[in-house]
Enzyme design. Structure first.
Site, PDB file in Angstrom:
ATOM      1  N   ASP A  37      -6.939  -3.417  38.100  1.00  0.00           N
ATOM      2  CA  ASP A  37      -7.893  -4.114  37.236  1.00  0.00           C
ATOM      3  C   ASP A  37      -8.861  -4.879  38.123  1.00  0.00           C
ATOM      4  OD1 ASP A  37      -9.064  -5.912  35.167  1.00  0.00           O
ATOM      5  OD2 ASP A  37      -7.443  -5.096  33.939  1.00  0.00           O
ATOM      6  N   TYR A 148     -22.764   3.182  25.074  1.00  0.00           N
ATOM      7  CA  TYR A 148     -21.297   3.111  25.193  1.00  0.00           C
ATOM      8  C   TYR A 148     -20.648   4.381  24.657  1.00  0.00           C
ATOM      9  CZ  TYR A 148     -16.501   1.755  24.042  1.00  0.00           C
ATOM     10  OH  TYR A 148     -15.131   1.721  23.926  1.00  0.00           O
TER      11      TYR A 148
HETATM   12  C1  UD1 Z   1     -16.957   0.339  18.562  1.00  0.00           C
HETATM   13  C2  UD1 Z   1     -16.145   1.594  18.302  1.00  0.00           C
HETATM   14  C3  UD1 Z   1     -14.722   1.382  18.740  1.00  0.00           C
HETATM   15  C4  UD1 Z   1     -14.697   0.872  20.163  1.00  0.00           C
HETATM   16  C5  UD1 Z   1     -15.458  -0.441  20.222  1.00  0.00           C
HETATM   17  C6  UD1 Z   1     -15.509  -1.034  21.600  1.00  0.00           C
HETATM   18  C7  UD1 Z   1     -17.199   2.610  16.345  1.00  0.00           C
HETATM   19  C8  UD1 Z   1     -17.038   3.000  14.935  1.00  0.00           C
HETATM   20  N1  UD1 Z   1     -16.175   1.926  16.895  1.00  0.00           N
HETATM   21  O1  UD1 Z   1     -16.492  -0.658  17.743  1.00  0.00           O
HETATM   22  O2  UD1 Z   1     -14.014   2.606  18.651  1.00  0.00           O
HETATM   23  O3  UD1 Z   1     -13.379   0.649  20.567  1.00  0.00           O
HETATM   24  O4  UD1 Z   1     -16.787  -0.148  19.871  1.00  0.00           O
HETATM   25  O5  UD1 Z   1     -16.099  -2.294  21.513  1.00  0.00           O
HETATM   26  O6  UD1 Z   1     -18.207   2.891  16.966  1.00  0.00           O
HETATM   27  N2  UD1 Z   1     -19.392  -7.547  13.554  1.00  0.00           N
HETATM   28  C9  UD1 Z   1     -19.726  -8.599  12.735  1.00  0.00           C
HETATM   29  N3  UD1 Z   1     -19.577  -9.859  13.224  1.00  0.00           N
HETATM   30  C10 UD1 Z   1     -19.124 -10.122  14.477  1.00  0.00           C
HETATM   31  C11 UD1 Z   1     -18.779  -9.028  15.313  1.00  0.00           C
HETATM   32  C12 UD1 Z   1     -18.933  -7.748  14.808  1.00  0.00           C
HETATM   33  O7  UD1 Z   1     -20.156  -8.409  11.607  1.00  0.00           O
HETATM   34  O8  UD1 Z   1     -19.017 -11.299  14.835  1.00  0.00           O
HETATM   35  C13 UD1 Z   1     -19.506  -6.180  13.010  1.00  0.00           C
HETATM   36  C14 UD1 Z   1     -20.258  -5.197  13.885  1.00  0.00           C
HETATM   37  O9  UD1 Z   1     -21.645  -5.273  13.675  1.00  0.00           O
HETATM   38  C15 UD1 Z   1     -19.644  -3.882  13.421  1.00  0.00           C
HETATM   39  C16 UD1 Z   1     -18.203  -4.268  13.058  1.00  0.00           C
HETATM   40  O10 UD1 Z   1     -18.202  -5.669  12.890  1.00  0.00           O
HETATM   41  O11 UD1 Z   1     -20.301  -3.413  12.269  1.00  0.00           O
HETATM   42  C17 UD1 Z   1     -17.216  -3.910  14.135  1.00  0.00           C
HETATM   43  O12 UD1 Z   1     -17.711  -4.370  15.374  1.00  0.00           O
HETATM   44  P1  UD1 Z   1     -16.849  -4.386  16.714  1.00  0.00           P
HETATM   45  O13 UD1 Z   1     -15.550  -5.024  16.450  1.00  0.00           O
HETATM   46  O14 UD1 Z   1     -17.701  -4.906  17.815  1.00  0.00           O
HETATM   47  O15 UD1 Z   1     -16.514  -2.860  16.950  1.00  0.00           O
HETATM   48  P2  UD1 Z   1     -17.406  -1.514  16.821  1.00  0.00           P
HETATM   49  O16 UD1 Z   1     -18.749  -1.722  17.368  1.00  0.00           O
HETATM   50  O17 UD1 Z   1     -17.221  -0.927  15.477  1.00  0.00           O
END
Ligand code: UD1
Length: 335
Positions: A37, A148
């Site tokens: 790591d 990504y």
């Molecule tokens: C994406 C990938 C996932 C990967 C991850 C790595 C997809 C479907 N998923 O996750 O497989 O492991 O990246 O980071 O592409 N959100 C909020 N408020 C916040 C934070 C996030 O509303 O404070 C929303 C984001 O806009 C998103 C959802 O929550 O719509 C999930 O976000 P996040 O947990 O960052 O993961 P993904 O981007 O979906």
């Protein structure tokens, strides 16, 4: 005395959230763990209690000599090291490519030369992108949106290529939004559940990017750990050079997730809304039948049970995981 039947696992990204969970599981099954790591996002606290039982090496996968030496005598590589963030990759595509692709190719070359038996790779559901068909099946053409997602998909192709060209057994596990204990809530790029849980436990208001109707197949980390162990054991003819979804086959949207978390955390406030994030996927849901058929995978912990365990863990941490919850800054809105 060393048990000759023991296998040696190299876990890249061992100090991260998924890597550190894998390390515990591999030790629990009686095998040996080596970990690498660069501590860019991982933390030694995540492996503090097992540090005495693992061969830990602080090094970057871009340092080829460190990677070559880490692969010597290894049976299985569980490749988790990454900069796992969609918005971070939008801000820094070169950094994402170095950590997520160049590092993977270095590792593959070293694993091939060291005659490692199998490499299991943490691929991502983001490879599917915004295609309208749900659930996502592995035979669907990928349609990555963010750098990504492209990086994770490119690494999948490298995995498959190393199987085809050099007979190095590789298995790609497309993780769908993994969450659970030790996920870092303190960065603006942190996964939504780690952020929301720690914010709500502190009585701080979480932010939904977009209207909250976006949905995810949120998968508790123990399910992903199980999939990795199964992927090492499955017959090569069934799994090598192939891609498998690792998920629950259920999805929840962010508005309902917020309501469930309210109930489980006791948070009494409301959520606020901000513009949708660039590179965001609208809906994500997996078909897990391939993993069920070929790996013998079954998601054992469902979403709500996973949330309960995760909340319990954050509660058990002094000062909520030792840090401040992530600020809602630094994420670009949709261009
Ligand atoms: C994406 C990938 C996932 C990967 C991850 C790595 C997809 C479907 N998923 O996750 O497989 O492991 O990246 O980071 O592409 N959100 C909020 N408020 C916040 C934070 C996030 O509303 O404070 C929303 C984001 O806009 C998103 C959802 O929550 O719509 C999930 O976000 P996040 O947990 O960052 O993961 P993904 O981007 O979906």
């Amino acid at each position: 005395m060393m048990n000759l039947l023991m296998a040696t696992y190299l876990i890249t990204g061992i100090a991260g959230f998924i890597g550190s969970s894998l390390a515990r599981a591999v030790l629990a099954q009686g095998d040996q763990v080596r970990g690498i790591d660069n501590l860019s996002t991982g933390k030694t606290e995540n492996i503090a209690e097992i540090m005495g039982r693992v061969d830990f090496r602080e090094a970057d996968l871009l340092e080829i000599q460190a990677v070559q030496s880490a692969c010597v005598g290894v049976d299985y590589v569980l490749h988790q090291a990454a900069i796992p963030s969609v918005p971070k990759s939008v801000l820094d595509p070169l950094g994402s490519n170095r950590s997520n692709v160049d590092a993977t190719v270095n590792l593959l070359v070293a694993a091939r030369d060291a005659k490692v038996k199998r490499v299991v790779f943490a691929a991502s559901s983001s490879a599917y992108g915004d295609t309208p068909t749900l659930p996502k099946h592995e035979d669907m053409p990928p349609n990555p949106i963010s750098p990504y997602a492209v990086a994770k998909l490119a690494s999948e192709y490298y995995m498959i290529s190393f199987y085809r060209c050099y007979a190095l057994e590789t298995v790609c596990l497309r993780y769908f939004n993994i969450f659970g204990p030790r996920q870092d809530p303190t960065s603006p790029y942190s996964g939504v559940l780690a952020k929301f849980i720690t914010q709500m436990l502190k009585g701080e208001q979480p932010t939904i990017f977009g209207d909250g109707t976006q949905s995810r197949d949120f998968t508790y980390v123990d399910n992903a750990v199980e999939a990795n162990l199964l992927a090492c054991r499955a017959p090569a003819g069934e799994v090598a050079g192939r891609v498998f979804n690792v998920a629950t086959g259920q999805r929840a949207d962010l508005n309902e997730t917020f309501r469930v978390l309210k109930k489980l955390t006791g948070y009494t406030g409301e959520v606020k809304y901000a513009p949708e994030r660039a590179g965001d996927v609208k809906h994500s849901l997996a078909d897990t039948s391939r993993a069920e058929n070929y790996l013998g995978y079954k998601p054992k912990i469902d979403f709500e049970e996973g949330l309960q365990r995760t909340i319990e863990w954050y509660r058990s941490q002094e000062n909520v995981a030792g840090g401040r919850p992530a600020p809602d800054l630094g994420v670009p809105s949709r261009i």
